[in-house]
Design an enzyme around this catalytic site. Structure first.
Site, PDB file in Angstrom:
ATOM      1  N   SER A  65      46.774  37.348  42.891  1.00  0.00           N
ATOM      2  CA  SER A  65      45.426  37.501  42.316  1.00  0.00           C
ATOM      3  C   SER A  65      45.126  36.327  41.397  1.00  0.00           C
ATOM      4  O   SER A  65      44.026  35.756  41.416  1.00  0.00           O
ATOM      5  CB  SER A  65      45.322  38.805  41.511  1.00  0.00           C
ATOM      6  OG  SER A  65      45.620  39.931  42.301  1.00  0.00           O
ATOM      7  N   ALA A 159      42.285  40.704  45.584  1.00  0.00           N
ATOM      8  CA  ALA A 159      42.677  40.363  44.215  1.00  0.00           C
ATOM      9  C   ALA A 159      42.408  41.577  43.334  1.00  0.00           C
ATOM     10  O   ALA A 159      41.328  42.169  43.390  1.00  0.00           O
ATOM     11  CB  ALA A 159      41.877  39.162  43.719  1.00  0.00           C
ATOM     12  N   LYS A 160      43.402  41.943  42.544  1.00  0.00           N
ATOM     13  CA  LYS A 160      43.220  43.087  41.641  1.00  0.00           C
ATOM     14  C   LYS A 160      42.777  42.515  40.298  1.00  0.00           C
ATOM     15  O   LYS A 160      43.588  42.062  39.499  1.00  0.00           O
ATOM     16  CB  LYS A 160      44.535  43.865  41.539  1.00  0.00           C
ATOM     17  CG  LYS A 160      44.390  45.224  40.886  1.00  0.00           C
ATOM     18  CD  LYS A 160      45.636  46.053  41.115  1.00  0.00           C
ATOM     19  CE  LYS A 160      45.653  47.319  40.273  1.00  0.00           C
ATOM     20  NZ  LYS A 160      44.646  48.310  40.648  1.00  0.00           N
ATOM     21  N   ILE A 161      41.499  42.480  40.092  1.00  0.00           N
ATOM     22  CA  ILE A 161      40.924  41.840  38.907  1.00  0.00           C
ATOM     23  C   ILE A 161      39.794  42.724  38.372  1.00  0.00           C
ATOM     24  O   ILE A 161      39.094  43.386  39.161  1.00  0.00           O
ATOM     25  CB  ILE A 161      40.457  40.402  39.246  1.00  0.00           C
ATOM     26  CG1 ILE A 161      39.980  39.649  38.008  1.00  0.00           C
ATOM     27  CG2 ILE A 161      39.411  40.378  40.349  1.00  0.00           C
ATOM     28  CD1 ILE A 161      39.959  38.126  38.172  1.00  0.00           C
ATOM     29  N   TYR A 165      36.436  46.174  39.790  1.00  0.00           N
ATOM     30  CA  TYR A 165      36.438  47.607  39.519  1.00  0.00           C
ATOM     31  C   TYR A 165      35.075  48.151  39.107  1.00  0.00           C
ATOM     32  O   TYR A 165      34.926  49.345  38.831  1.00  0.00           O
ATOM     33  CB  TYR A 165      37.575  47.947  38.533  1.00  0.00           C
ATOM     34  CG  TYR A 165      38.857  47.940  39.330  1.00  0.00           C
ATOM     35  CD1 TYR A 165      39.398  49.117  39.819  1.00  0.00           C
ATOM     36  CD2 TYR A 165      39.431  46.742  39.734  1.00  0.00           C
ATOM     37  CE1 TYR A 165      40.511  49.111  40.637  1.00  0.00           C
ATOM     38  CE2 TYR A 165      40.544  46.724  40.556  1.00  0.00           C
ATOM     39  CZ  TYR A 165      41.075  47.909  41.003  1.00  0.00           C
ATOM     40  OH  TYR A 165      42.151  47.906  41.830  1.00  0.00           O
TER      41      TYR A 165
END
Ligand code: PMP
Length: 308
Positions: A65, A159-161, A165
């Site tokens: 990410s 990508a966990k950003i 969310y």
């Protein structure tokens, strides 16, 4: 809903600081523009002491990410593994949730981030079943969200950003407001994508189905775990595009993620999944998952990192 339970210490760039001191400036780049890469990892209580589930795979996704967003992490994988273990021990926690964060701090005035330092934090705290113990046992009522997931090549879904969310928040708030516990979202093409914070699996005719990594969903570590456990158990696994209507017609349905673990879905849009009870393949995979993470079954894949 679950409020955060404070622990004593947070690791910040090589030192342990008291929980209340882990603050960032109002005008930090990540607060203004959503540039906080993060992970969600569980540490379980096992007969051999606390153990972190798939720690290196989670950190690998975090580095990926960061790479996509051109954020240079000062710390190596081995350093963050060691820091995570030390953190859990220092907080005297057994089972807990770890939320590594790499964020762009204070400095840059506008969107171009390079004048903001990249800061790394490791908080952890006790956190039980995300959707509740009853959800794991009996399943949840879900809906199909009116909000679609992001399209490929808009913002990277893999990508966990933090910014990503915003999508999950809209999906989850709508579901709760309408009396559901979870929602499953479709991709921009109307095909199945994922839940607000979980990947989706369908069971039909004894086989397991899940959507591919198609640029609309997060490649979940639990998703990968479930696929592996199913293959180990000789259950056929098909990774393929799935239509909305399979949610209504499949024999079984479940969502999975670090927080949600393996949670059966008992209805979708008020239609029962199967006969509305938890199906045998869902239960079997859930049981295998829980046995491994809790150290009751042999960890044949080397998924647990002991804290001590
Ligand atoms: N999709 C989204 C959007 C998520 O936030 C999560 C939770 N991290 C997942 C899927 C499941 O991923 P994992 O199994 O790695 O927790």
């Amino acid at each position: 809903m679950a409020k955060i339970t404070e622990s004593d210490w947070i690791w910040r760039d090589g030192e342990f600081i008291p929980w209340k001191d882990a603050t960032v400036h109002l005008l930090a780049h990540s607060v203004q523009f959503g540039s906080a890469v993060f992970e969600g990892i569980r540490c379980y209580s096992t007969p051999k002491g606390p153990a972190v589930f798939r720690l290196r795979e989670h950190l690998k996704r975090m580095y990926n990410s960061c790479k996509i967003y051109r954020m240079d992490v000062r710390w190596t994988m081995d350093e963050l593994v060691a820091a995570t273990r030390e953190l859990i021990a220092k907080n005297k926690l057994d089972a807990c949730y770890i939320r590594p964060m790499v964020l762009r701090g204070y400095g840059a005035a506008g969107m171009v981030p390079h004048d903001s330092p990249v800061e790394t934090y490791l908080p952890c705290w006790p956190w039980g079943a995300y959707l509740g113990d009853e959800a794991l046992e009996k399943g949840v009522d879900a809906c199909v969200s009116s909000w679609h997931r992001v399209a490929p090549n808009t913002i990277p879904a893999a990508a966990k950003i933090a910014g990503n969310y915003l999508s999950g928040q809209l999906i989850k708030m709508e579901a709760l407001r309408n009396g559901f516990q979870e929602a499953i979202a479709l991709g921009p093409d109307g095909m199945l994508s994922e839940g607000s914070g979980q990947n989706v699996f369908v069971v039909d005719g004894g086989a397991l189905y899940t959507p591919p990594i198609d640029g609309t969903l997060l490649p979940g570590i639990t998703r990968d775990t479930v696929i592996t456990l199913a293959k180990d158990a000789g259950i056929p696994v098909h990774v393929q595009p799935l239509t909305r209507e399979v949610l209504y017609t499949s024999d079984e349905l479940f969502v999975c993620g670090t927080a949600s673990e393996v949670t059966p879905v008992k209805s979708v849009d008020r239609l029962p999944v199967g006969d509305g009870s938890v199906g045998p393949i869902t239960r079997k995979l859930q049981q295998q998952f829980l046995d491994i993470v809790n150290g009751r079954a042999r960890d044949v894949h080397g998924w647990l990192t002991p804290v001590r």
